[in-house]
Scaffold this motif. Structure first.
Motif, short mmCIF file in Angstrom:
data_model
loop_
_atom_site.label_atom_id
_atom_site.label_comp_id
_atom_site.label_asym_id
_atom_site.label_seq_id
_atom_site.Cartn_x
_atom_site.Cartn_y
_atom_site.Cartn_z
N THR A 280 0.85 -1.17 0.00
CA THR A 280 0.00 0.00 0.00
C THR A 280 0.89 1.23 0.00
N PRO A 281 0.73 2.08 -1.01
CA PRO A 281 1.63 3.24 -1.09
C PRO A 281 1.25 4.32 -0.10
N PRO A 282 2.21 5.13 0.28
CA PRO A 282 1.87 6.27 1.12
C PRO A 282 1.09 7.27 0.28
N THR A 283 0.08 7.86 0.85
CA THR A 283 -0.73 8.82 0.11
C THR A 283 -0.81 10.11 0.90
N LYS A 284 -1.09 11.17 0.19
CA LYS A 284 -1.27 12.46 0.84
C LYS A 284 -2.76 12.69 1.01
N GLY A 285 -3.23 12.58 2.23
CA GLY A 285 -4.63 12.80 2.51
C GLY A 285 -5.46 11.54 2.36
N THR A 286 -6.73 11.69 2.59
CA THR A 286 -7.66 10.58 2.51
C THR A 286 -8.10 10.36 1.07
N PHE A 287 -8.75 9.23 0.83
CA PHE A 287 -9.26 8.97 -0.51
C PHE A 287 -10.29 10.02 -0.90
N SER A 288 -11.11 10.43 0.06
CA SER A 288 -12.12 11.45 -0.21
C SER A 288 -11.48 12.74 -0.72
N GLU A 289 -10.36 13.13 -0.09
CA GLU A 289 -9.65 14.34 -0.53
C GLU A 289 -9.05 14.15 -1.92
N LEU A 290 -8.45 12.99 -2.15
CA LEU A 290 -7.87 12.67 -3.46
C LEU A 290 -8.95 12.66 -4.53
N PHE A 291 -10.07 12.04 -4.24
CA PHE A 291 -11.19 11.94 -5.18
C PHE A 291 -11.68 13.34 -5.55
N SER A 292 -11.94 14.16 -4.55
CA SER A 292 -12.43 15.52 -4.80
C SER A 292 -11.42 16.35 -5.58
N ARG A 293 -10.15 16.25 -5.21
CA ARG A 293 -9.09 17.00 -5.88
C ARG A 293 -8.98 16.58 -7.36
N THR A 294 -9.05 15.28 -7.61
CA THR A 294 -8.93 14.77 -8.97
C THR A 294 -10.11 15.21 -9.83
N LEU A 295 -11.32 15.13 -9.27
CA LEU A 295 -12.49 15.56 -10.03
C LEU A 295 -12.40 17.05 -10.36
N LYS A 296 -11.95 17.83 -9.40
CA LYS A 296 -11.82 19.27 -9.61
C LYS A 296 -10.79 19.56 -10.71
N GLN A 297 -9.64 18.87 -10.68
CA GLN A 297 -8.61 19.06 -11.70
C GLN A 297 -9.12 18.71 -13.09
N ARG A 298 -9.91 17.65 -13.18
CA ARG A 298 -10.42 17.18 -14.47
C ARG A 298 -11.73 17.84 -14.87
N ILE B 207 -24.37 4.10 -10.99
CA ILE B 207 -24.77 4.03 -9.59
C ILE B 207 -25.42 5.35 -9.18
N THR B 208 -26.04 5.35 -8.01
CA THR B 208 -26.69 6.56 -7.51
C THR B 208 -25.70 7.40 -6.71
N MET B 209 -26.07 8.64 -6.46
CA MET B 209 -25.22 9.53 -5.67
C MET B 209 -24.97 8.99 -4.26
N PRO B 210 -25.99 8.47 -3.56
CA PRO B 210 -25.71 7.91 -2.22
C PRO B 210 -24.72 6.74 -2.27
N THR B 211 -24.79 5.93 -3.32
CA THR B 211 -23.85 4.81 -3.46
C THR B 211 -22.44 5.34 -3.70
N LEU B 212 -22.31 6.35 -4.55
CA LEU B 212 -20.99 6.94 -4.80
C LEU B 212 -20.42 7.52 -3.51
N LYS B 213 -21.26 8.20 -2.75
CA LYS B 213 -20.80 8.79 -1.49
C LYS B 213 -20.27 7.71 -0.55
N SER B 214 -20.98 6.59 -0.46
CA SER B 214 -20.52 5.52 0.44
C SER B 214 -19.24 4.87 -0.08
N ARG B 215 -19.09 4.77 -1.41
CA ARG B 215 -17.86 4.23 -1.99
C ARG B 215 -16.67 5.14 -1.68
N VAL B 216 -16.87 6.45 -1.79
CA VAL B 216 -15.79 7.41 -1.53
C VAL B 216 -15.42 7.39 -0.05
N GLU B 217 -16.40 7.23 0.82
CA GLU B 217 -16.12 7.15 2.26
C GLU B 217 -15.43 5.85 2.63
#
Length: 78
Positions: A5-23, A36-46
């Protein structure tokens, strides 16, 4: 071959949000990609361990590479 498991900067939620914003991709677009639905995506990101390989591949095919968050492969000569 070693899987680690590689070291990461921040949580997956932060990485996910940052990546979506960049793209400039909206979460609703990701829901449409994955079928999938928005509630499902939210639970996957969490709890990103709940993403299936199929879902990660779909994201990858759409320019969202999250594989490095989950694992890296190191090949060493014995």
């Amino acid at each position: 071959m070693t899987y680690t498991t590689p070291p990461t900067k921040g949580t997956f939620s932060e990485l996910f949000s940052r990546t979506l914003k960049q793209r400039k991709i909206k979460r609703y677009d990701v829901c449409d990609m994955l079928g999938i639905t928005m509630p499902t995506l939210k639970s996957r990101v969490e709890s990103p361990i709940d993403f299936s390989m199929r879902e990660l591949l779909i994201l990858y095919q759409n320019g969202l590479n999250f594989f490095d968050y989950f694992f890296t492969v190191t090949i060493t000569k014995d």
